[in-house]
Design a protein around this motif. Structure first.
Motif, PDB file in Angstrom:
ATOM      1  N   LEU B  86      19.939  35.126 -87.245  1.00  0.00           N
ATOM      2  CA  LEU B  86      19.477  36.150 -88.285  1.00  0.00           C
ATOM      3  C   LEU B  86      18.707  37.171 -87.298  1.00  0.00           C
ATOM      4  CD1 LEU B  86      18.528  34.242 -91.481  1.00  0.00           C
ATOM      5  CD2 LEU B  86      20.831  35.542 -91.120  1.00  0.00           C
ATOM      6  N   TYR B  87      18.675  38.455 -88.072  1.00  0.00           N
ATOM      7  CA  TYR B  87      17.945  39.378 -87.343  1.00  0.00           C
ATOM      8  C   TYR B  87      16.219  39.062 -87.806  1.00  0.00           C
ATOM      9  CZ  TYR B  87      21.800  41.699 -85.561  1.00  0.00           C
ATOM     10  OH  TYR B  87      23.125  41.848 -84.566  1.00  0.00           O
ATOM     11  N   GLU B  89      13.391  40.369 -87.076  1.00  0.00           N
ATOM     12  CA  GLU B  89      12.581  41.353 -87.405  1.00  0.00           C
ATOM     13  C   GLU B  89      13.012  42.293 -88.684  1.00  0.00           C
ATOM     14  OE1 GLU B  89      14.646  41.436 -84.951  1.00  0.00           O
ATOM     15  OE2 GLU B  89      16.110  43.008 -84.780  1.00  0.00           O
ATOM     16  N   MET B  90      14.002  41.886 -89.198  1.00  0.00           N
ATOM     17  CA  MET B  90      14.360  42.729 -90.422  1.00  0.00           C
ATOM     18  C   MET B  90      13.795  41.807 -91.687  1.00  0.00           C
ATOM     19  SD  MET B  90      18.231  43.541 -90.004  1.00  0.00           S
ATOM     20  CE  MET B  90      18.838  45.067 -90.810  1.00  0.00           C
ATOM     21  N   LEU B  95      18.070  43.050 -94.623  1.00  0.00           N
ATOM     22  CA  LEU B  95      19.171  42.278 -93.862  1.00  0.00           C
ATOM     23  C   LEU B  95      20.442  42.185 -94.836  1.00  0.00           C
ATOM     24  CD1 LEU B  95      19.797  40.267 -91.385  1.00  0.00           C
ATOM     25  CD2 LEU B  95      19.735  38.471 -93.246  1.00  0.00           C
ATOM     26  N   PHE B  98      21.847  45.465 -95.160  1.00  0.00           N
ATOM     27  CA  PHE B  98      22.906  45.644 -94.096  1.00  0.00           C
ATOM     28  C   PHE B  98      24.265  45.090 -94.214  1.00  0.00           C
ATOM     29  CE2 PHE B  98      23.424  43.922 -89.404  1.00  0.00           C
ATOM     30  CZ  PHE B  98      24.036  45.063 -88.999  1.00  0.00           C
ATOM     31  N   ILE B  99      24.127  43.714 -94.401  1.00  0.00           N
ATOM     32  CA  ILE B  99      25.570  42.916 -94.645  1.00  0.00           C
ATOM     33  C   ILE B  99      26.353  43.363 -95.706  1.00  0.00           C
ATOM     34  CG2 ILE B  99      26.506  40.774 -94.892  1.00  0.00           C
ATOM     35  CD1 ILE B  99      24.852  41.097 -92.322  1.00  0.00           C
ATOM     36  N   ASN B 101      26.367  46.495 -96.688  1.00  0.00           N
ATOM     37  CA  ASN B 101      27.116  47.747 -96.273  1.00  0.00           C
ATOM     38  C   ASN B 101      28.278  47.555 -95.204  1.00  0.00           C
ATOM     39  OD1 ASN B 101      25.789  49.926 -97.385  1.00  0.00           O
ATOM     40  ND2 ASN B 101      23.948  49.524 -96.245  1.00  0.00           N
ATOM     41  N   GLN B 146      23.756  35.961 -97.172  1.00  0.00           N
ATOM     42  CA  GLN B 146      24.259  36.784 -96.362  1.00  0.00           C
ATOM     43  C   GLN B 146      25.793  36.302 -96.526  1.00  0.00           C
ATOM     44  OE1 GLN B 146      25.894  36.552 -93.555  1.00  0.00           O
ATOM     45  NE2 GLN B 146      25.025  34.660 -93.038  1.00  0.00           N
TER      46      GLN B 146
END
Lengths: 240, 306
Positions: B86-87, B89-90, B95, B98-99, B101, B146
């Protein structure tokens, strides 16, 4: 384009949330400002209101700053597995690369926009050639995109960001410096011409001096396209 | 949506990670993939998700080959990978947005979906934290969130309960069972009890090949042998041992106690009549006659040990 926009937004927001970007920009402006205004090669030393000293130093700083900015983009994604995370989502490899590349281009544009106060100061100080300045900015943008694509390729073939940075830096140096040098020392005319054509300086210098030649534009665009294609190859190969 | 895996093989260098594997999973089915480390579980999952390309063979999702329709089919797949990258820093909300979207969930639906996933996966108290600040269990929950945010038809979970505490494991199993009624789920795990608890069907892999495929009970019965424990009274244990050894269909006899023996026979054999006849002949009284069910663990060990 929707996916590319989402990726650019994510990349830029991550970059803007990181202090390293601001440190990088600060170092950039310190060097650029010192060289432009205070050094022997600067504006006051030559008593000439020209953007050329500024462009010359940006050109060299780009060689460091773009591989540094791009080094994490794919290498770290591979290392931490987030590349798998992205590529199992409905994202095409081309969209992923476009997202990363356009973020680098946006970064180059931001840097160039931030140097505009220098240009306005020049106009205030004397009779500045605006055409030349515009060409110079265009040249730096084209060179920045080419450096960005080379750095992206380096990041895609490296396992960590340090090796990505070093590879990107060396590759850019080869295009920027060594091809021109080889062209000068070789006795073979054809080889000399080939290496001269491959040299970035050979195509960037005319633009910085205000001369626009379509061959130079084609050179930068094709250099970017070739390295983006190689980046794609490297990512696709990893999935085979 | 049905997933059909047809003769896929995958080689890394000289090592064959997956060797001509075929299976299918139907809608409403939860398939468990079992196998020792390096058996090819993750590789198969990566091929189904379209991340890796198979060396040969193909995966069909609703009759569409993944290699030609990867972009379209990925919209229907929710994937939680083994290391759950996973990112860091998010933060959790960013997160998930983002997914959402990326999966093209309509903008007006995104806040609701994000909040739903936060509630379902128990992330209410962690939603504003960055991923870096989360414990492994909570990261795993974000990974699940996610994977499920776009309500995928096919859910692929590689070791979904890694790092979770026993309560969380039970919650996640319940969630998988609930979702599995309407979706197609493929999950891998090292925890055999988890596979037994959540999956309708099990595939056991070894060295890239399928060595068993069926429901837990089918696997137990196709194992070939059944074990019976017999407690007897009225005779000497050594005489009993000798007598049972002489029964034609008995493959193996063992003394468990001074009045108890264990025998192994073919699954198909009706041995009970022979046992009664034998005991009748020697005037032994049967105090206990119990079939011993083999656990998935025994079968797994038997099939995957070299």
């Amino acid at each position: 384009m929707r996916i590319v926009k989402i990726l650019i937004k994510k990349e830029l927001s991550n970059a803007l949330n990181s202090w390293t970007l601001y440190v990088g920009l600060m170092v950039f402006f310190c060097i650029c400002g010192f060289y432009c205004w205070m050094s022997d090669a600067g504006v006051f030393a030559h008593d000439l209101a020209s953007m050329t000293p500024c462009f010359n130093v940006i050109k060299w700083i780009f060689i460091f700053i773009l591989p540094a900015f791009a080094m994490r983009s794919i290498a770290e994604e591979k290392r931490y597995g987030t590349l798998e995370f992205l590529l199992t989502k409905p994202i095409r490899t081309n969209q992923l690369i476009a997202g990363k590349f356009l973020t680098l281009v946006a970064f180059v544009i931001i840097i160039l926009i931030l140097t505009l106060p220098y240009y306005f100061t020049m106009i205030y100080l004397g009779d500045t050639d605006s055409g030349q300045a515009l060409c110079g900015y265009m040249g730096l943008l084209l060179a920045g995109t080419a450096y960005g694509s080379i750095s992206l390729f380096s990041s895609s073939v490296s396992r960590n960001s340090i090796s990505a940075f070093l590879l990107g830096f060396i590759l850019i140096l080869i295009f920027q410096f060594f091809f021109g040098m080889i062209s000068e020392i070789t006795n073979n005319y054809i080889l000399s011409e080939i290496f001269l054509y491959l040299s970035i300086d050979e195509h960037l210098d005319p633009l910085l001096r205000g001369i626009v030649d379509s061959r130079d534009l084609i050179y930068f665009l094709s250099l970017s396209a070739i390295f983006l294609f190689l980046t794609r190859m490297s990512i696709v190969k990893m999935r085979y | 949506m049905d997933v059909v895996v047809e003769n896929i093989s995958k080689t890394f260098g000289t090592q064959k990670a997956v060797d001509n594997v075929s299976f299918s999973v139907r809608k409403g089915e939860v398939l468990g993939i079992l196998g020792p480390n390096g058996a090819g579980k993750t590789t198969i999952m990566r091929i189904i998700t379209g991340f890796l390309f198979a060396g040969s063979g193909n995966v069909f999702i609703n009759d569409l080959p993944i290699n030609k329709n990867a972009y379209k089919l990925k919209h229907y797949i929710g994937y939680l990978s083994e290391n759950n990258p996973l990112y860091e820093e998010m933060n959790v909300i960013d997160l998930l947005k983002f997914i959402a979207n990326i999966h093209n969930i309509p903008r007006y639906k995104i806040p609701t979906r994000v909040l739903d996933m936060i509630r379902i996966c128990g992330l209410e108290n962690e939603k504003h934290k960055t991923i870096r600040e989360l414990s492994k269990g909570y990261k795993q929950r974000v990974g699940l969130a996610q994977a499920l945010i776009h309500e995928p038809e096919i859910i692929i979970l590689d070791e979904p309960t890694t790092g979770l505490d026993p309560n969380q494991i039970v919650d996640i199993r319940e969630l998988i069972k609930e979702i599995g009624k309407e979706k197609t789920i493929i999950l891998s795990s090292h925890i055999l009890a988890e596979i037994e608890a959540t999956c309708n069907r099990v595939i056991i892999l070894n060295k890239g090949k399928i060595v068993a495929n069926g429901t837990s009970s089918e696997l137990r019965s196709t194992n070939g042998m059944k074990t019976l424990h017999i407690r007897l009274e009225g005779g000497n244990i050594n005489d009993m041992y000798n007598a049972f050894s002489k029964i034609e269909n008995v493959k193996f006899v063992d003394i468990l106690d001074n009045d108890r023996i264990s025998i192994q026979v073919d699954t198909e054999t009706d041995i009970e009549k022979d046992i009664f006849d034998l005991c009748n002949r020697f005037k032994w009284y049967i105090k206990e006659l119990s079939p011993i069910e083999k656990g998935l663990e025994d079968i797994f060990r038997q099939l995957t040990q070299n």
